[in-house]
Design an enzyme around this catalytic site. Structure first.
Site, short mmCIF file in Angstrom:
data_model
loop_
_atom_site.label_atom_id
_atom_site.label_comp_id
_atom_site.label_asym_id
_atom_site.label_seq_id
_atom_site.Cartn_x
_atom_site.Cartn_y
_atom_site.Cartn_z
N GLU A 226 5.89 7.82 0.27
CA GLU A 226 6.16 6.00 -0.27
C GLU A 226 5.71 5.25 0.99
O GLU A 226 5.80 6.03 1.93
CB GLU A 226 7.29 5.74 -0.46
CG GLU A 226 7.09 5.20 -1.93
CD GLU A 226 6.68 3.46 -2.16
OE1 GLU A 226 5.61 3.98 -1.84
OE2 GLU A 226 7.01 2.55 -2.95
N ASP A 227 4.59 4.44 0.72
CA ASP A 227 4.34 3.83 2.01
C ASP A 227 5.51 2.90 2.63
O ASP A 227 5.56 2.93 4.11
CB ASP A 227 3.07 2.41 1.95
CG ASP A 227 3.55 1.37 0.37
OD1 ASP A 227 4.30 1.88 -0.32
OD2 ASP A 227 2.58 0.77 0.20
N ASP B 42 11.53 -1.08 1.25
CA ASP B 42 11.39 -2.50 0.84
C ASP B 42 12.95 -2.86 0.76
O ASP B 42 14.32 -2.53 1.15
CB ASP B 42 10.38 -3.08 0.87
CG ASP B 42 10.71 -4.75 1.19
OD1 ASP B 42 11.50 -5.88 1.85
OD2 ASP B 42 9.60 -6.03 0.43
N PHE C 25 5.71 -9.39 6.57
CA PHE C 25 4.87 -8.79 5.71
C PHE C 25 3.58 -7.25 6.73
O PHE C 25 2.81 -8.55 7.11
CB PHE C 25 4.54 -9.53 4.70
CG PHE C 25 3.84 -8.60 3.57
CD1 PHE C 25 4.51 -8.56 2.82
CD2 PHE C 25 2.75 -8.38 3.49
CE1 PHE C 25 4.22 -8.46 1.16
CE2 PHE C 25 1.59 -8.12 2.27
CZ PHE C 25 2.89 -7.83 1.28
N ARG D 14 -6.59 -2.67 3.44
CA ARG D 14 -6.09 -0.71 2.78
C ARG D 14 -6.66 -0.40 3.88
O ARG D 14 -6.27 0.51 4.62
CB ARG D 14 -6.52 -0.94 1.69
CG ARG D 14 -5.24 -1.13 0.46
CD ARG D 14 -5.09 -0.54 -0.43
NE ARG D 14 -4.73 -1.35 -2.19
CZ ARG D 14 -3.62 -1.04 -2.16
NH1 ARG D 14 -2.67 -0.92 -1.46
NH2 ARG D 14 -2.90 -1.65 -3.45
P1 IMP Z 1 10.43 -1.92 -2.89
O1 IMP Z 1 10.55 -2.13 -3.91
O2 IMP Z 1 11.24 -3.56 -2.66
O3 IMP Z 1 11.34 -1.34 -2.21
O4 IMP Z 1 9.25 -2.09 -2.38
C1 IMP Z 1 7.98 -1.48 -2.04
C2 IMP Z 1 6.57 -1.35 -2.74
O5 IMP Z 1 6.34 -3.23 -1.82
C3 IMP Z 1 5.95 -0.59 -1.45
O6 IMP Z 1 5.73 0.38 -2.01
C4 IMP Z 1 4.88 -1.44 -1.09
O7 IMP Z 1 3.47 -1.47 -2.39
C5 IMP Z 1 5.62 -3.64 -1.34
N1 IMP Z 1 5.68 -3.90 -0.08
C6 IMP Z 1 7.01 -4.28 0.55
N2 IMP Z 1 6.91 -4.74 1.62
C7 IMP Z 1 5.88 -4.82 2.55
C8 IMP Z 1 4.89 -5.52 3.05
O8 IMP Z 1 5.24 -5.67 3.84
N3 IMP Z 1 2.95 -4.99 3.27
C9 IMP Z 1 2.47 -4.35 1.92
N4 IMP Z 1 3.48 -4.34 0.49
C10 IMP Z 1 4.68 -4.28 0.77
#
Ligand code: IMP
Length: 176
Positions: A98-99, A102, A151, A164
Site C-alpha cells: 500500500e502507498d 491513513d 496531505f 503521481r
Molecule cells: P485510509 O483508508 O483512510 O487508510 O486511506 C488510505 C488511502 O487514502 C491511501 O491508499 C491513499 O490512496 C489515500 N490517502 C490517504 N492519505 C493520503 C495522502 O496524504 N495523499 C494521497 N493519498 C492519501
C-alpha cells in the site's frame, strides 16, 4: 516542467528506505520462498516497482484496484473494489503493498478480503503511515516512514490524479 512542492522525503531518502524494506521482506520470507506482492492501485504502483526490484530471489506480483477517495484531501471512509486479483492466493507468501495508511479503513478491509483467500502468510508493507489519523487498529509489518497529518503527493500518490510522477514525496499546500 512540473511545479515544485515542499519536499517531505527526497528521492534518495525514499530509495534507501525502500531498499531496507525489501531486504527485511526477503530476510523474513527466507531465501528460496517466492514472495507474491499484491499491489493496491493506483497509489502503490511506484513503490511496488522499486520494492520488487530490490527484493532479491523469486517473486511475483498481482494488482488490486481500490477507490477510497474522491478529488478531495479527506477520506470518505468508503472503500470500493474496482479491480480484483488475476491469480489465487492459496498457500502463497503474500505481501500486500500500500502507498499510505491513513484511517486504516482501506487496509483492514483489504486484509479481511485477502485473508479469506487462504494465503500461507499475509504481510503488509506501506510506504507511509499517518498514525494520528488512525480510526481502526491495523497491523503494518513494514512501514517506510511515519509522517504527520499532512496531505502528501508524489512517488505514486496523487491529488485528483495529479502529481503521481513526482520522484519525491511532497506536501500539498493548503488552499486559500
Ligand atoms: P485510509 O483508508 O483512510 O487508510 O486511506 C488510505 C488511502 O487514502 C491511501 O491508499 C491513499 O490512496 C489515500 N490517502 C490517504 N492519505 C493520503 C495522502 O496524504 N495523499 C494521497 N493519498 C492519501
Amino acid at each position: 516542467m512540473l511545479p515544485t512542492l515542499p519536499v517531505l522525503l527526497d528521492e534518495a531518502t525514499v530509495r534507501a528506505r525502500v531498499n531496507d524494506l525489501a531486504r527485511q521482506i526477503r530476510r523474513d520470507a527466507g531465501d528460496g520462498t517466492p514472495v507474491h506482492f499484491v499491489c493496491v492501485l493506483k497509489g502503490a504502483f511506484v513503490f511496488l516497482a522499486d520494492l520488487i526490484r530490490a527484493c532479491e530471489g523469486p517473486s511475483s506480483c498481482d494488482f488490486l484496484g481500490v477507490a477510497s477517495y474522491g478529488d478531495g484531501t479527506s477520506s470518505s471512509g468508503q472503500v470500493r473494489l474496482t479491480k480484483d486479483l488475476d491469480h489465487p492466493l492459496n498457500g502463497r507468501y503474500v505481501v500486500l503493498v500500500e502507498d499510505i495508511v491513513d484511517t486504516g479503513l482501506t487496509l483492514s478491509y483489504l486484509l479481511e478480503i485477502l485473508a479469506a483467500r487462504q494465503p500461507a502468510v499475509l504481510r503488509t508493507a506501506c510506504l507511509l503511515s499517518k498514525p494520528a489519523r488512525r480510526e481502526v487498529e491495523v497491523t503494518v509489518d513494514y512501514v517506510g516512514f511515519e509522517i504527520e497529518d499532512r496531505f502528501v503527493v508524489g512517488y505514486g500518490l496523487d491529488h485528483a490524479e495529479a502529481w503521481r510522477n513526482l520522484p519525491y514525496i511532497g506536501v500539498m499546500q493548503e488552499q486559500g
